[in-house]
Design a protein around this motif. Sequence first.
Motif, PDB file in Angstrom:
ATOM      1  N   THR A   1       4.456  31.400  71.457  1.00  0.00           N
ATOM      2  CA  THR A   1       4.184  30.761  70.091  1.00  0.00           C
ATOM      3  C   THR A   1       4.494  29.384  70.364  1.00  0.00           C
ATOM      4  O   THR A   1       5.351  28.907  71.066  1.00  0.00           O
ATOM      5  CB  THR A   1       4.699  31.402  69.124  1.00  0.00           C
ATOM      6  N   GLY A   2       3.831  28.511  69.578  1.00  0.00           N
ATOM      7  CA  GLY A   2       3.964  26.997  69.588  1.00  0.00           C
ATOM      8  C   GLY A   2       4.779  26.750  68.363  1.00  0.00           C
ATOM      9  O   GLY A   2       5.291  25.456  68.258  1.00  0.00           O
ATOM     10  N   LYS A   3       5.510  27.748  67.557  1.00  0.00           N
ATOM     11  CA  LYS A   3       6.271  27.568  66.299  1.00  0.00           C
ATOM     12  C   LYS A   3       7.552  27.863  66.719  1.00  0.00           C
ATOM     13  O   LYS A   3       8.242  28.794  66.192  1.00  0.00           O
ATOM     14  CB  LYS A   3       5.418  28.457  65.422  1.00  0.00           C
ATOM     15  N   LEU A   4       8.202  27.008  67.671  1.00  0.00           N
ATOM     16  CA  LEU A   4       9.487  27.176  67.818  1.00  0.00           C
ATOM     17  C   LEU A   4      10.207  25.804  67.355  1.00  0.00           C
ATOM     18  O   LEU A   4      10.266  24.741  67.929  1.00  0.00           O
ATOM     19  CB  LEU A   4       9.698  27.255  69.490  1.00  0.00           C
ATOM     20  N   GLU A   5      11.129  26.085  66.443  1.00  0.00           N
ATOM     21  CA  GLU A   5      11.667  25.078  65.781  1.00  0.00           C
ATOM     22  C   GLU A   5      12.876  24.458  66.716  1.00  0.00           C
ATOM     23  O   GLU A   5      13.591  25.097  67.650  1.00  0.00           O
ATOM     24  CB  GLU A   5      12.685  25.401  64.611  1.00  0.00           C
ATOM     25  N   GLY A   6      12.680  23.124  66.859  1.00  0.00           N
ATOM     26  CA  GLY A   6      13.521  22.362  68.015  1.00  0.00           C
ATOM     27  C   GLY A   6      13.065  22.071  69.108  1.00  0.00           C
ATOM     28  O   GLY A   6      13.698  21.400  70.112  1.00  0.00           O
ATOM     29  N   ASP A   7      11.883  22.788  69.408  1.00  0.00           N
ATOM     30  CA  ASP A   7      11.372  22.429  70.980  1.00  0.00           C
ATOM     31  C   ASP A   7      10.774  21.077  70.991  1.00  0.00           C
ATOM     32  O   ASP A   7      10.871  20.191  69.910  1.00  0.00           O
ATOM     33  CB  ASP A   7      10.422  23.798  71.280  1.00  0.00           C
ATOM     34  N   ALA A   8      10.243  20.779  72.172  1.00  0.00           N
ATOM     35  CA  ALA A   8       9.845  19.260  72.429  1.00  0.00           C
ATOM     36  C   ALA A   8       8.902  18.681  71.536  1.00  0.00           C
ATOM     37  O   ALA A   8       8.752  17.713  70.691  1.00  0.00           O
ATOM     38  CB  ALA A   8       9.513  18.920  73.495  1.00  0.00           C
ATOM     39  N   VAL A   9       7.700  19.492  71.165  1.00  0.00           N
ATOM     40  CA  VAL A   9       6.701  19.282  70.290  1.00  0.00           C
ATOM     41  C   VAL A   9       7.291  19.087  68.938  1.00  0.00           C
ATOM     42  O   VAL A   9       6.873  17.985  68.224  1.00  0.00           O
ATOM     43  CB  VAL A   9       5.600  20.062  70.490  1.00  0.00           C
ATOM     44  N   ASP A  10       7.934  19.825  68.490  1.00  0.00           N
ATOM     45  CA  ASP A  10       8.558  19.902  67.073  1.00  0.00           C
ATOM     46  C   ASP A  10       9.439  18.581  67.040  1.00  0.00           C
ATOM     47  O   ASP A  10       9.398  17.837  65.986  1.00  0.00           O
ATOM     48  CB  ASP A  10       9.336  21.128  66.840  1.00  0.00           C
ATOM     49  N   ARG A  11      10.268  18.484  68.049  1.00  0.00           N
ATOM     50  CA  ARG A  11      11.361  17.185  67.992  1.00  0.00           C
ATOM     51  C   ARG A  11      10.627  15.986  67.784  1.00  0.00           C
ATOM     52  O   ARG A  11      10.973  15.065  67.002  1.00  0.00           O
ATOM     53  CB  ARG A  11      12.180  17.167  69.009  1.00  0.00           C
TER      54      ARG A  11
END
Length: 254
Positions: free
Chosen positions: A199-209
């Motif tokens: 999933t791309g919906k990982l809070e805190g991962d690089a894209v999110d940050r």
Amino acid sequence: MKHGDNRQMTEPAFYTFGETRDGPWVVTCDHASNRVPEEIGGGDLGLASEDMNRHIAFDIGAAGVAEALADHLGAVALLSNFSRLVIDPNRGEDDPTLVMKLYDGTIIPANRDVDAAETARRLEAYYRPYGNAVAGALAARPNPILVSVHSFTPQFKGRPPRPWHVSVLHTEDMRLADPLLTALREDGDWVVGVNEPYTGKLEGDAVDRYATSQGRPNALIEIRNDLISDGAGQQDWAQRLARCLTQAREAAGL
């Protein structure tokens, strides 16, 4: 050496290409290298070379795609220069998989006794310098677009084969991801995944940050690594992705 020793980096934590390019695209490759810095176990995590050359240590082929893609887009590219097994720059700092001790059935000997002090040292030496460089490249552009290049193995041990050739991971921000998926599906007879195999919906991962939390359009692209295991495959996919990303940007009006 024991944890907490004053060890120094012998090589940079990341490297860049196209630093003077000022277009909106910023291409990253979080898992570009399987290098273990000399200051960590003499450059050895205790794994056999065959394991260090597997997907558990880095994203096979992704670095070559990222560099070529940046050339085609006229983009700056930032690539990590340490194995994901040293510390994973795609994870949030509080993620329990930040320093992996077991991956796809393989125990990581040098990580078994990693404590909070050693994790903190690796954060300062490798993770944050790379992350700060990515953040800086994005901040330097008035309307940046982040593209993160990854690869995935065709099959995990004991699990079914993965059918996708390429996949786009995204969160709620579909400005770039949605037209990119359309472009990829129209570009050839590819099995295109959506939030596969992760999933791309990982809070805190690089894209999110660096993108989602900042309101910046983005896409994380996963390519099956048997398709980009050599230079020809990397160039071919870089050209295809550049074409599709350009179409997606135009369709989105970014």
